[in-house]
Design a protein around this motif. Sequence first.
Motif, PDB file in Angstrom:
ATOM      1  N   PRO A  54      39.881  37.506  15.068  1.00 45.62           N
ATOM      2  CA  PRO A  54      39.946  36.077  14.739  1.00 45.62           C
ATOM      3  C   PRO A  54      40.712  35.725  13.472  1.00 45.62           C
ATOM      4  O   PRO A  54      40.941  34.554  13.205  1.00 45.62           O
ATOM      5  N   TRP A  81      39.207  30.036  17.837  1.00 37.71           N
ATOM      6  CA  TRP A  81      38.128  30.897  17.334  1.00 37.71           C
ATOM      7  C   TRP A  81      37.019  30.077  16.676  1.00 37.71           C
ATOM      8  O   TRP A  81      35.995  30.645  16.280  1.00 37.71           O
ATOM      9  N   ASP A  82      37.194  28.752  16.580  1.00 37.53           N
ATOM     10  CA  ASP A  82      36.074  27.880  16.233  1.00 37.53           C
ATOM     11  C   ASP A  82      35.234  27.559  17.466  1.00 37.53           C
ATOM     12  O   ASP A  82      34.107  27.078  17.344  1.00 37.53           O
ATOM     13  N   THR A  84      35.050  29.831  20.336  1.00 35.30           N
ATOM     14  CA  THR A  84      34.504  31.048  20.943  1.00 35.30           C
ATOM     15  C   THR A  84      34.879  32.234  20.066  1.00 35.30           C
ATOM     16  O   THR A  84      35.431  32.057  18.981  1.00 35.30           O
ATOM     17  N   THR A  85      34.583  33.441  20.526  1.00 35.75           N
ATOM     18  CA  THR A  85      34.915  34.647  19.777  1.00 35.75           C
ATOM     19  C   THR A  85      35.884  35.505  20.578  1.00 35.75           C
ATOM     20  O   THR A  85      35.938  35.410  21.817  1.00 35.75           O
ATOM     21  N   GLU A  87      35.559  38.609  21.264  1.00 32.74           N
ATOM     22  CA  GLU A  87      34.767  39.459  22.162  1.00 32.74           C
ATOM     23  C   GLU A  87      34.403  38.705  23.435  1.00 32.74           C
ATOM     24  O   GLU A  87      34.514  39.239  24.548  1.00 32.74           O
TER      25      GLU A  87
END
Length: 277
Positions: A54, A81-82, A84-85, A87
């Motif tokens: 991220p 990346w705010d 979800t992630t 991964e």
Amino acid sequence: MSHPQPVARRMFDLVEPIGMVPFIANESDQALMALGLRNAWDAYFAGRAAPFGPTVPAEVVHAVFYNFAPGEVARHLPRIWDLTTPEAALEARERGCVAGMRRILGALADDPAVARAGELLLRAATSAPVEGRALFAALRAVPVPQEPVARLWHAATLLREHRGDGHTVALMAEGIGGTEAHVLHALSVGMPAHEFGRVHHLPAAQLNAVVDGMRARGLIGADGWLTADGRAAKERVEELTDRLAEAPYRALSPAELDLLATDLAPISAALKAAFPW
């Protein structure tokens, strides 16, 4: 068996349809957008850039991806990346691609050929050196799935990104910029640049400036199509791309390559039939 094509070109024709699944099967975008992403381009950048994590800036991803117009990556990164992630994005992308492949392949998805091809492709992919191949190296660090369809898709994606990193090297060696690469490809297949999907959305002045620059270098003629020099440049790019993509397949014997081609043929044919391009 005797094969007139380089191994990398022969295998590209069989592997590329599998590597293209995230971009042509709706299940991948649907799984990613269920994480809260806004649109298909969010899904694209989340799925493909996730191996970098991220914190890698948009400018770095822009450099590695190479062929996006200035500012296009930054419209999606780091904002995704705010939402979800990395991964979660990797897991959703894999799950969606497996679902898409199973839908298209039907009973063929459980054929022993899928597992055999996946193991051979994975051995080829993981044998290749990572030096100079940032996207391939990042994806190599992602855990390898165990389920056969997922394993086959993952191996094909590794090889696709390995080849893509080499293609960027070939373009740079020829002096072809990112947007220029799309124009070069479009004209080489007989499509006017302004109709090509990856650049048709650009402001006319921006695209015209790219075309004018290629015309000034003798790659495009007054008629708007590639000159002999332009066609030769395209051929050199493809030839070097193939040459740089050979390394993974050296891990397989000629008999294994023939078995792999035999196993991949019906899988690739089914994917091409579902998504002709």
